[in-house]
Design an enzyme around this catalytic site. Sequence first.
Site, PDB file in Angstrom:
ATOM      1  N   ASN A   1     -38.531  12.453   5.092  1.00 40.33           N
ATOM      2  CA  ASN A   1     -39.842  12.870   5.595  1.00 40.33           C
ATOM      3  C   ASN A   1     -40.930  11.935   5.099  1.00 40.33           C
ATOM      4  O   ASN A   1     -40.891  11.452   3.967  1.00 40.33           O
ATOM      5  CB  ASN A   1     -40.141  14.305   5.165  1.00 40.33           C
ATOM      6  CG  ASN A   1     -39.123  15.267   5.735  1.00 40.33           C
ATOM      7  OD1 ASN A   1     -38.428  14.927   6.692  1.00 40.33           O
ATOM      8  ND2 ASN A   1     -39.023  16.445   5.164  1.00 40.33           N
ATOM      9  N   VAL A   2     -41.910  11.730   5.957  1.00 39.00           N
ATOM     10  CA  VAL A   2     -43.006  10.821   5.614  1.00 39.00           C
ATOM     11  C   VAL A   2     -44.283  11.614   5.311  1.00 39.00           C
ATOM     12  O   VAL A   2     -45.338  11.035   5.077  1.00 39.00           O
ATOM     13  CB  VAL A   2     -43.256   9.818   6.777  1.00 39.00           C
ATOM     14  CG1 VAL A   2     -42.032   8.930   6.997  1.00 39.00           C
ATOM     15  CG2 VAL A   2     -43.622  10.521   8.088  1.00 39.00           C
ATOM     16  N   ASP A   3     -44.180  12.948   5.295  1.00 40.35           N
ATOM     17  CA  ASP A   3     -45.373  13.796   5.251  1.00 40.35           C
ATOM     18  C   ASP A   3     -45.974  14.010   3.862  1.00 40.35           C
ATOM     19  O   ASP A   3     -47.089  14.531   3.736  1.00 40.35           O
ATOM     20  CB  ASP A   3     -45.084  15.157   5.915  1.00 40.35           C
ATOM     21  CG  ASP A   3     -43.874  15.886   5.308  1.00 40.35           C
ATOM     22  OD1 ASP A   3     -43.683  15.821   4.081  1.00 40.35           O
ATOM     23  OD2 ASP A   3     -43.129  16.526   6.084  1.00 40.35           O
TER      24      ASP A   3
ATOM     25  N   HIS B   1     -37.903   6.786   4.364  1.00 34.70           N
ATOM     26  CA  HIS B   1     -38.520   6.317   5.614  1.00 34.70           C
ATOM     27  C   HIS B   1     -40.011   6.026   5.445  1.00 34.70           C
ATOM     28  O   HIS B   1     -40.745   5.968   6.431  1.00 34.70           O
ATOM     29  CB  HIS B   1     -38.300   7.360   6.727  1.00 34.70           C
ATOM     30  CG  HIS B   1     -36.862   7.470   7.147  1.00 34.70           C
ATOM     31  ND1 HIS B   1     -36.380   8.477   7.934  1.00 34.70           N
ATOM     32  CD2 HIS B   1     -35.791   6.660   6.883  1.00 34.70           C
ATOM     33  CE1 HIS B   1     -35.075   8.310   8.130  1.00 34.70           C
ATOM     34  NE2 HIS B   1     -34.697   7.218   7.497  1.00 34.70           N
TER      35      HIS B   1
ATOM     36  N   CYS C   1     -48.985 -11.712   5.942  1.00 32.99           N
ATOM     37  CA  CYS C   1     -50.358 -11.375   5.507  1.00 32.99           C
ATOM     38  C   CYS C   1     -50.314 -10.785   4.103  1.00 32.99           C
ATOM     39  O   CYS C   1     -49.381 -10.060   3.752  1.00 32.99           O
ATOM     40  CB  CYS C   1     -50.946 -10.370   6.497  1.00 32.99           C
ATOM     41  SG  CYS C   1     -52.599  -9.832   6.038  1.00 32.99           S
TER      42      CYS C   1
ATOM     43  N   CYS D   1     -56.096  -5.773  11.279  1.00 29.32           N
ATOM     44  CA  CYS D   1     -56.142  -6.191   9.878  1.00 29.32           C
ATOM     45  C   CYS D   1     -57.432  -6.975   9.607  1.00 29.32           C
ATOM     46  O   CYS D   1     -57.746  -7.920  10.348  1.00 29.32           O
ATOM     47  CB  CYS D   1     -54.925  -7.063   9.586  1.00 29.32           C
ATOM     48  SG  CYS D   1     -54.938  -7.756   7.929  1.00 29.32           S
TER      49      CYS D   1
ATOM     50  N   THR E   1     -31.706  18.628   7.945  1.00 26.48           N
ATOM     51  CA  THR E   1     -31.550  17.331   8.619  1.00 26.48           C
ATOM     52  C   THR E   1     -30.425  17.409   9.645  1.00 26.48           C
ATOM     53  O   THR E   1     -29.387  18.017   9.387  1.00 26.48           O
ATOM     54  CB  THR E   1     -31.296  16.183   7.608  1.00 26.48           C
ATOM     55  OG1 THR E   1     -31.085  14.965   8.329  1.00 26.48           O
ATOM     56  CG2 THR E   1     -30.124  16.454   6.683  1.00 26.48           C
ATOM     57  N   SER E   2     -30.667  16.751  10.789  1.00 24.18           N
ATOM     58  CA  SER E   2     -29.651  16.774  11.848  1.00 24.18           C
ATOM     59  C   SER E   2     -28.496  15.826  11.523  1.00 24.18           C
ATOM     60  O   SER E   2     -27.454  15.878  12.160  1.00 24.18           O
ATOM     61  CB  SER E   2     -30.279  16.375  13.186  1.00 24.18           C
ATOM     62  OG  SER E   2     -30.816  15.068  13.091  1.00 24.18           O
TER      63      SER E   2
ATOM     64  N   ASN F   1     -28.867  24.134   6.684  1.00 25.14           N
ATOM     65  CA  ASN F   1     -29.557  23.738   7.915  1.00 25.14           C
ATOM     66  C   ASN F   1     -29.616  24.911   8.883  1.00 25.14           C
ATOM     67  O   ASN F   1     -28.806  25.822   8.823  1.00 25.14           O
ATOM     68  CB  ASN F   1     -28.819  22.558   8.569  1.00 25.14           C
ATOM     69  CG  ASN F   1     -29.725  21.702   9.422  1.00 25.14           C
ATOM     70  OD1 ASN F   1     -30.777  21.271   8.950  1.00 25.14           O
ATOM     71  ND2 ASN F   1     -29.361  21.456  10.657  1.00 25.14           N
TER      72      ASN F   1
HETATM   73  P1  OAD Z   1     -34.299  16.070  12.868  1.00 26.23           P
HETATM   74  O1  OAD Z   1     -35.466  16.530  13.660  1.00 26.23           O
HETATM   75  O2  OAD Z   1     -33.351  15.130  13.504  1.00 26.23           O
HETATM   76  O3  OAD Z   1     -33.455  17.334  12.382  1.00 26.23           O
HETATM   77  C1  OAD Z   1     -34.081  18.433  11.768  1.00 26.23           C
HETATM   78  C2  OAD Z   1     -33.016  19.475  11.477  1.00 26.23           C
HETATM   79  O4  OAD Z   1     -33.654  20.544  10.793  1.00 26.23           O
HETATM   80  C3  OAD Z   1     -32.378  20.078  12.728  1.00 26.23           C
HETATM   81  O5  OAD Z   1     -30.959  20.013  12.612  1.00 26.23           O
HETATM   82  C4  OAD Z   1     -32.855  21.529  12.732  1.00 26.23           C
HETATM   83  O6  OAD Z   1     -31.861  22.442  13.171  1.00 26.23           O
HETATM   84  C5  OAD Z   1     -33.150  21.757  11.271  1.00 26.23           C
HETATM   85  N1  OAD Z   1     -34.179  22.780  10.991  1.00 26.23           N
HETATM   86  C6  OAD Z   1     -35.261  23.134  11.723  1.00 26.23           C
HETATM   87  N2  OAD Z   1     -35.979  24.093  11.108  1.00 26.23           N
HETATM   88  C7  OAD Z   1     -35.315  24.365   9.952  1.00 26.23           C
HETATM   89  C8  OAD Z   1     -35.533  25.275   8.870  1.00 26.23           C
HETATM   90  N3  OAD Z   1     -36.575  26.108   8.849  1.00 26.23           N
HETATM   91  N4  OAD Z   1     -34.648  25.278   7.864  1.00 26.23           N
HETATM   92  C9  OAD Z   1     -33.555  24.457   7.866  1.00 26.23           C
HETATM   93  N5  OAD Z   1     -33.296  23.574   8.859  1.00 26.23           N
HETATM   94  C10 OAD Z   1     -34.166  23.522   9.879  1.00 26.23           C
HETATM   95  O7  OAD Z   1     -34.904  15.484  11.505  1.00 26.23           O
HETATM   96  P2  OAD Z   1     -34.263  14.438  10.506  1.00 26.23           P
HETATM   97  O8  OAD Z   1     -32.808  14.675  10.329  1.00 26.23           O
HETATM   98  O9  OAD Z   1     -35.124  14.437   9.322  1.00 26.23           O
HETATM   99  O10 OAD Z   1     -37.351   8.958  11.331  1.00 26.23           O
HETATM  100  O11 OAD Z   1     -34.475  13.100  11.316  1.00 26.23           O
HETATM  101  C11 OAD Z   1     -34.170  11.879  10.707  1.00 26.23           C
HETATM  102  C12 OAD Z   1     -35.163  10.830  11.129  1.00 26.23           C
HETATM  103  O12 OAD Z   1     -35.207  10.747  12.550  1.00 26.23           O
HETATM  104  C13 OAD Z   1     -36.594  11.129  10.735  1.00 26.23           C
HETATM  105  O13 OAD Z   1     -36.886  10.757   9.422  1.00 26.23           O
HETATM  106  C14 OAD Z   1     -37.380  10.335  11.719  1.00 26.23           C
HETATM  107  C15 OAD Z   1     -36.585  10.611  12.964  1.00 26.23           C
HETATM  108  O14 OAD Z   1     -36.683   9.771  14.005  1.00 26.23           O
HETATM  109  C16 OAD Z   1     -38.507   8.260  11.316  1.00 26.23           C
HETATM  110  O15 OAD Z   1     -39.529   8.664  11.778  1.00 26.23           O
HETATM  111  C17 OAD Z   1     -38.391   6.940  10.681  1.00 26.23           C
END
Ligand code: OAD
Length: 245
Positions: free
Chosen positions: A99-101, A116, A129, A147, A188-189, A213
């Site tokens: 997460n970037v948040d 990330h 730069c 910039c 995470t997915s 998850n």
């Molecule tokens: P995803 O959006 O791919 O997956 C989020 C997962 O969280 C899904 O499997 C949901 O089922 C699950 N989820 C949703 N709500 C939830 C909750 N309350 N409790 C538990 N699980 C829950 O997100 P990431 O796996 O983080 O990259 O995605 C990886 C990267 O893909 C991100 O960092 C981003 C994206 O493109 C960048 O932006 C560089």
Amino acid sequence: MPIIDVSNYRNLVVLTGAGVSAASGLRTYRGKGGIWEEYNISEVGHVDRLRDNPSCIWQLFGSLRADSLSAQPNRTHRVLAHLEEQLQRSHNFTLITQNVDGLHQKAGSRNVIELHGTIHKTRCSNHECDLQPFDDTNDYANSCPLCPRCNSPLRPCIVLFGEAIPAYESWQSKRVLRDCDLFVAIGTSGTVSPAANLVRGAEYSGARTILVNLEPMNPRNPYFHEEYIGKAEELLPELFKVHLI
Ligand code: OAD
């Protein structure tokens, strides 16, 4: 669901994804209502857009910056910060986040590897730069900033598709996995590498590996020994027996 007694482990590694911030009102990337359902990854999330359409990167990530700034950590962030605090003297606790948040840090987590990058900093897109990355709260909703040194487009300090994970963060995460004895991935997915492969490194090190998850991984990742399906903010306090007020 068992209760995990974290004091039985010496080197804990937690990997988080967008699902941990869902309860803070931030959208996930995939699944129902996900960001990549509305936007095409290659149109707005790819590094090539810095060359031909940098404004579209800010349209998406500028609003994520604004949303992240106003979001508050939820129970998942707070449980993880509490565990780190509780274990800090005798154990190693590392939080690797996709997460970037910045919500883990807002909740008090300290040992955080931002795989990330961070949405809260801006840098120049020109590698030559010498402008240093800087803290930035502007969402640049109306136009892409340039910039002040070289006039190239400025960009958020996040990893875009087509880019590598920053070398130091990549090295740090591999290093902590070598001694890891408990690995927990949350929200995470498991579709984006290299984060998706970290569980394999942990398993090779002999760690107990757990996924928490909302839905099962599809396809299933055989390197997870245990899977707990549900909302992280509800499962985590039970799993780690941490009940916050
Ligand atoms: P995803 O959006 O791919 O997956 C989020 C997962 O969280 C899904 O499997 C949901 O089922 C699950 N989820 C949703 N709500 C939830 C909750 N309350 N409790 C538990 N699980 C829950 O997100 P990431 O796996 O983080 O990259 O995605 C990886 C990267 O893909 C991100 O960092 C981003 C994206 O493109 C960048 O932006 C560089």
